[in-house]
Every structure is written in C-alpha cells, then in structure tokens.
Motif scaffolding. Sequence first.
Motif, PDB file in Angstrom:
ATOM      1  N   LEU A 134      11.425  -2.232  -1.601  1.00  0.00           N
ATOM      2  CA  LEU A 134      10.578  -1.053  -1.789  1.00  0.00           C
ATOM      3  C   LEU A 134       9.151  -1.459  -1.451  1.00  0.00           C
ATOM      4  O   LEU A 134       8.646  -2.467  -1.968  1.00  0.00           O
ATOM      5  CB  LEU A 134      10.665  -0.590  -3.253  1.00  0.00           C
ATOM      6  N   ILE A 135       8.531  -0.674  -0.581  1.00  0.00           N
ATOM      7  CA  ILE A 135       7.210  -1.050  -0.062  1.00  0.00           C
ATOM      8  C   ILE A 135       6.278   0.152  -0.172  1.00  0.00           C
ATOM      9  O   ILE A 135       6.654   1.258   0.226  1.00  0.00           O
ATOM     10  CB  ILE A 135       7.319  -1.447   1.441  1.00  0.00           C
ATOM     11  N   ARG A 136       5.084  -0.069  -0.717  1.00  0.00           N
ATOM     12  CA  ARG A 136       4.072   0.996  -0.598  1.00  0.00           C
ATOM     13  C   ARG A 136       3.247   0.697   0.636  1.00  0.00           C
ATOM     14  O   ARG A 136       2.642  -0.348   0.756  1.00  0.00           O
ATOM     15  CB  ARG A 136       3.189   1.104  -1.849  1.00  0.00           C
ATOM     16  N   TRP A 137       3.300   1.613   1.598  1.00  0.00           N
ATOM     17  CA  TRP A 137       2.724   1.380   2.933  1.00  0.00           C
ATOM     18  C   TRP A 137       1.205   1.286   2.886  1.00  0.00           C
ATOM     19  O   TRP A 137       0.566   1.926   2.096  1.00  0.00           O
ATOM     20  CB  TRP A 137       3.148   2.530   3.853  1.00  0.00           C
ATOM     21  N   VAL A 182       7.031  -7.041  11.900  1.00  0.00           N
ATOM     22  CA  VAL A 182       5.918  -6.594  11.058  1.00  0.00           C
ATOM     23  C   VAL A 182       5.008  -7.789  10.792  1.00  0.00           C
ATOM     24  O   VAL A 182       5.467  -8.928  10.713  1.00  0.00           O
ATOM     25  CB  VAL A 182       6.384  -5.986   9.703  1.00  0.00           C
ATOM     26  N   VAL A 183       3.711  -7.503  10.675  1.00  0.00           N
ATOM     27  CA  VAL A 183       2.751  -8.511  10.230  1.00  0.00           C
ATOM     28  C   VAL A 183       2.491  -8.234   8.761  1.00  0.00           C
ATOM     29  O   VAL A 183       2.263  -7.079   8.369  1.00  0.00           O
ATOM     30  CB  VAL A 183       1.431  -8.435  11.030  1.00  0.00           C
ATOM     31  N   MET A 184       2.597  -9.284   7.940  1.00  0.00           N
ATOM     32  CA  MET A 184       2.384  -9.138   6.501  1.00  0.00           C
ATOM     33  C   MET A 184       1.234 -10.048   6.070  1.00  0.00           C
ATOM     34  O   MET A 184       1.105 -11.168   6.545  1.00  0.00           O
ATOM     35  CB  MET A 184       3.657  -9.523   5.725  1.00  0.00           C
ATOM     36  N   LYS A 185       0.414  -9.524   5.162  1.00  0.00           N
ATOM     37  CA  LYS A 185      -0.769 -10.259   4.742  1.00  0.00           C
ATOM     38  C   LYS A 185      -0.876 -10.239   3.226  1.00  0.00           C
ATOM     39  O   LYS A 185      -0.588  -9.199   2.607  1.00  0.00           O
ATOM     40  CB  LYS A 185      -1.991  -9.557   5.341  1.00  0.00           C
ATOM     41  N   ALA A 186      -1.284 -11.342   2.634  1.00  0.00           N
ATOM     42  CA  ALA A 186      -1.462 -11.389   1.179  1.00  0.00           C
ATOM     43  C   ALA A 186      -2.772 -10.716   0.795  1.00  0.00           C
ATOM     44  O   ALA A 186      -3.792 -10.896   1.457  1.00  0.00           O
ATOM     45  CB  ALA A 186      -1.468 -12.842   0.711  1.00  0.00           C
ATOM     46  N   ALA A 187      -2.717  -9.903  -0.257  1.00  0.00           N
ATOM     47  CA  ALA A 187      -3.926  -9.248  -0.777  1.00  0.00           C
ATOM     48  C   ALA A 187      -3.742  -9.028  -2.269  1.00  0.00           C
ATOM     49  O   ALA A 187      -2.618  -8.828  -2.731  1.00  0.00           O
ATOM     50  CB  ALA A 187      -4.160  -7.915  -0.069  1.00  0.00           C
ATOM     51  N   PRO A 188      -4.829  -9.058  -3.037  1.00  0.00           N
ATOM     52  CA  PRO A 188      -4.688  -8.882  -4.480  1.00  0.00           C
ATOM     53  C   PRO A 188      -4.226  -7.479  -4.848  1.00  0.00           C
ATOM     54  O   PRO A 188      -4.549  -6.517  -4.149  1.00  0.00           O
ATOM     55  CB  PRO A 188      -6.107  -9.115  -5.025  1.00  0.00           C
ATOM     56  N   GLY A 189      -3.442  -7.372  -5.909  1.00  0.00           N
ATOM     57  CA  GLY A 189      -3.016  -6.068  -6.420  1.00  0.00           C
ATOM     58  C   GLY A 189      -3.222  -6.040  -7.914  1.00  0.00           C
ATOM     59  O   GLY A 189      -3.602  -7.050  -8.520  1.00  0.00           O
ATOM     60  N   ASP A 190      -2.951  -4.884  -8.543  1.00  0.00           N
ATOM     61  CA  ASP A 190      -3.107  -4.762  -9.998  1.00  0.00           C
ATOM     62  C   ASP A 190      -1.821  -5.097 -10.744  1.00  0.00           C
ATOM     63  O   ASP A 190      -1.793  -5.087 -11.971  1.00  0.00           O
ATOM     64  CB  ASP A 190      -3.505  -3.316 -10.355  1.00  0.00           C
ATOM     65  N   ALA A 250       1.396   1.344  -8.358  1.00  0.00           N
ATOM     66  CA  ALA A 250       0.406   2.022  -7.510  1.00  0.00           C
ATOM     67  C   ALA A 250      -0.135   1.081  -6.436  1.00  0.00           C
ATOM     68  O   ALA A 250      -0.774   1.520  -5.480  1.00  0.00           O
ATOM     69  CB  ALA A 250      -0.738   2.541  -8.373  1.00  0.00           C
ATOM     70  N   ASP A 251       0.129  -0.227  -6.578  1.00  0.00           N
ATOM     71  CA  ASP A 251      -0.324  -1.205  -5.581  1.00  0.00           C
ATOM     72  C   ASP A 251       0.252  -0.891  -4.215  1.00  0.00           C
ATOM     73  O   ASP A 251       1.387  -0.417  -4.114  1.00  0.00           O
ATOM     74  CB  ASP A 251       0.173  -2.618  -5.951  1.00  0.00           C
ATOM     75  N   ARG A 252      -0.501  -1.216  -3.176  1.00  0.00           N
ATOM     76  CA  ARG A 252       0.105  -1.239  -1.839  1.00  0.00           C
ATOM     77  C   ARG A 252       0.876  -2.548  -1.704  1.00  0.00           C
ATOM     78  O   ARG A 252       0.648  -3.492  -2.431  1.00  0.00           O
ATOM     79  CB  ARG A 252      -0.970  -1.166  -0.758  1.00  0.00           C
TER      80      ARG A 252
END
Length: 322
Positions: free
Chosen positions: A319-322, A164-172, A176-178
Amino acid sequence: MRSHIVGCGSYLPARIVTNAELAERIDTSDEWIVQRTGIRQRHVAADHETTSVIGLKAARAALADAGMEADEIDLIIVATATPDHTFPATATQIQAALGIEGGAAFDLQAVCSGFVFALATADKFLASGAAKAAIVIGAETFSRILDWEDRTTCVLFGDGAGAVVMKAAPGDGTLADRGVLATHIRSDGRYTDKLYVDGGPGSTKTVGFLRMEGKEVFRHAVVKLAETVRHTFEETGLSGDDIDWFVPHQANRRIIDATADKLGIGHERVVVTVDRHGNTSAASIPLALAEAHADGRIKRGQLVLIEAMGGGFTWGSALIRW
Ligand code: ACO
C-alpha cells in the motif's frame, strides 16, 4: 523514514503480436484468448533487446520522471525471472550502463510477484537508512522461455520493463504519510509444480520452458491475492472503499476482476493493461503504474494498492500513498 515513489518509467518493445497472428501459427483464436484472459496483444522483444537493455530504458525514463541523476542512486534491484545471464545479475549490468559505481545492485527472483518483493525489499533499505535512493525495476523477456508450440501458455505472456525511483524521506508514522505504508510478502514452495520452468543451470544446464497448470494457478491466485490484501486492510484499518487505485499484477482479466470484487474495489478504480501487454511477469505492475502516473490518473496523495502472485508460489501486496 518512509520510502517515497518519486518517479516512474517504462519500456515496451516495438513489435506487437496480436491474437490473430498467434492464431496463424497455433490452434487458437482471438475469441478464445480474449474470453479466457482479456488479452488482445502482447509486445515481443527483438533479438538485441535483452532484459538489461529494456530494463535500462525503463530505469532511465524513471530517473528522468523523478528529475534525478543516476549518481544519486545507491541501490538497484531488478526483479526478473529472465536475466540476460545466469550471472552476473542484470542489475549490475544496468548499474554499469547508468554509470553508477557506488552502492549495491542485485537481482531478485519471485517471478510474477518479483516487483512487489523488490519494492518491499527496497522499502526496508530506505526506511532503515541503509540506502538513500533506489531504482526498483521489473524487466522480463518471457518470450525467450515460452514454448511457442504450447497454446496453453504462449498466448498469455509478453515482454516489457517498468521502473520506479524510490527515495527516503521523513514521515510522521501515520497513514497520512506519503510513501510505502505497508508491505506483505509470502511464499509457499509446495506449489512449485503448478508453475515452473523445466530447465536451469543447476538441473538441466539449459534454460527450459515455462510450464503451468492454468486452472490450479487461477484457483490459488484469487484466494491468495485477496488474503494478502486483507492483511493490509487489517493492519491499517482501511477497506476497499479507501483505495484510490488498485494496480494488480496483470495476468488475466478474470483474476483481476474477481480479486477487485472480493476486495470491494470498483472496476473504475482498477488499472488494467493486460489487454495490451499480456502478462509481463515482474514488469506488469511498474508498467501499469507508469501508464496511470503518466496519464494523470494516479495523483499525489492518493492511495495505491498493488498485489501479485507468481511461481513458487509467491504472492504479496503493498500500500503506497503516492
Ligand atoms: N486456444 C484455444 N484453446 C485452448 C487454448 C488456446 N490458447 N489453451 C487451452 N485451450 C483449450 C484446452 O486445451 C481445453 O480444451 P479441452 O477442453 O478440449 O481439453 C480448453 O481450452 C479449456 O482449457 P482450460 O485450461 O480448462 O481453460 P481455462 O478456462 O482454465 O483457461 C487459462 C485457461 C486462461 C490458462 C486459465 O486457467 C488461467 O488464466 N489461469 C491462470 C494462469 C495465469 O494467469 N498464469 C500466469 C502466471 S501466474 C500469475 O501471474 C498469477
């Protein structure tokens, strides 16, 4: 920051060994193997297909799926118990083959739990800002550490690779975040003798063969897998009903079904590949993720639960939100 899964890829060697073929070589039968494990066939790597070769193929497929270039990656973690060499790490070989000169690449050893441990590790790097984009690979050539005369183990495993490729991104910071929402990893070294390889560079100076007390492993697996997921449920307030897709380590259909039942997850929401792949150790979860992502079962925004247990013992879940 959250770590998102933005691409999946996999590779299976072309050669398929059926239960019927094994039954020609050792005292076993298709009926025994299917009834006890759910396994019907497994893939076996050709001589030139080392773990780095098949891991590289999975990594390239994951990058293509993510629509990213290799030079965007600054972390590579390869979960494997069957590295090409004692050192250097299989991860650095894949790094070089991808033409990446920056960042860090290393192997991680937690046997069948390796992908969960590697994903949890990459998540920490990405969420802390220590890395921007990672490839997490599970790649194994277990056919090389099997005693093909031992019917109690050789029928269970196969070769393959997933990434899998994983990338950092902002969440709340909410559920409910991905991205990766929770990870739990555990080890208990008191159980070393239940599942191990009887060789190694520091002990016998040989590679050795896999040895296992199958019944004991089975007993611990169902208990420990349910325990690690319950931690996730307690932490998040979720239950089995909330999980869209359960993607367990693929060791044995009976372990998968028993764990899903304990967690209240309907079998129609379980991704199963063990029938076709056998147990590919650290590769089994990313192989299953790649399959269910490619065929459209796992959709953006859905909740995906992964779990695994392996030698050590090691075990864990995410646990992952896709
Ligand atoms: N074909 C035919 N007979 C066999 C075979 C075979 N391949 N292997 C064992 N047998 C025989 C045994 O010799 C035994 O015969 P006996 O009664 O005459 O002594 C009989 O079958 C029963 O053997 P058990 O070991 O009791 O069989 P069991 O029902 O426990 O099933 C199995 C064995 C499938 C290995 C099971 O214990 C299991 O799945 N354990 C989990 C192991 C696992 O998945 N490990 C993967 C790594 S860890 C992980 O990924 C979670």
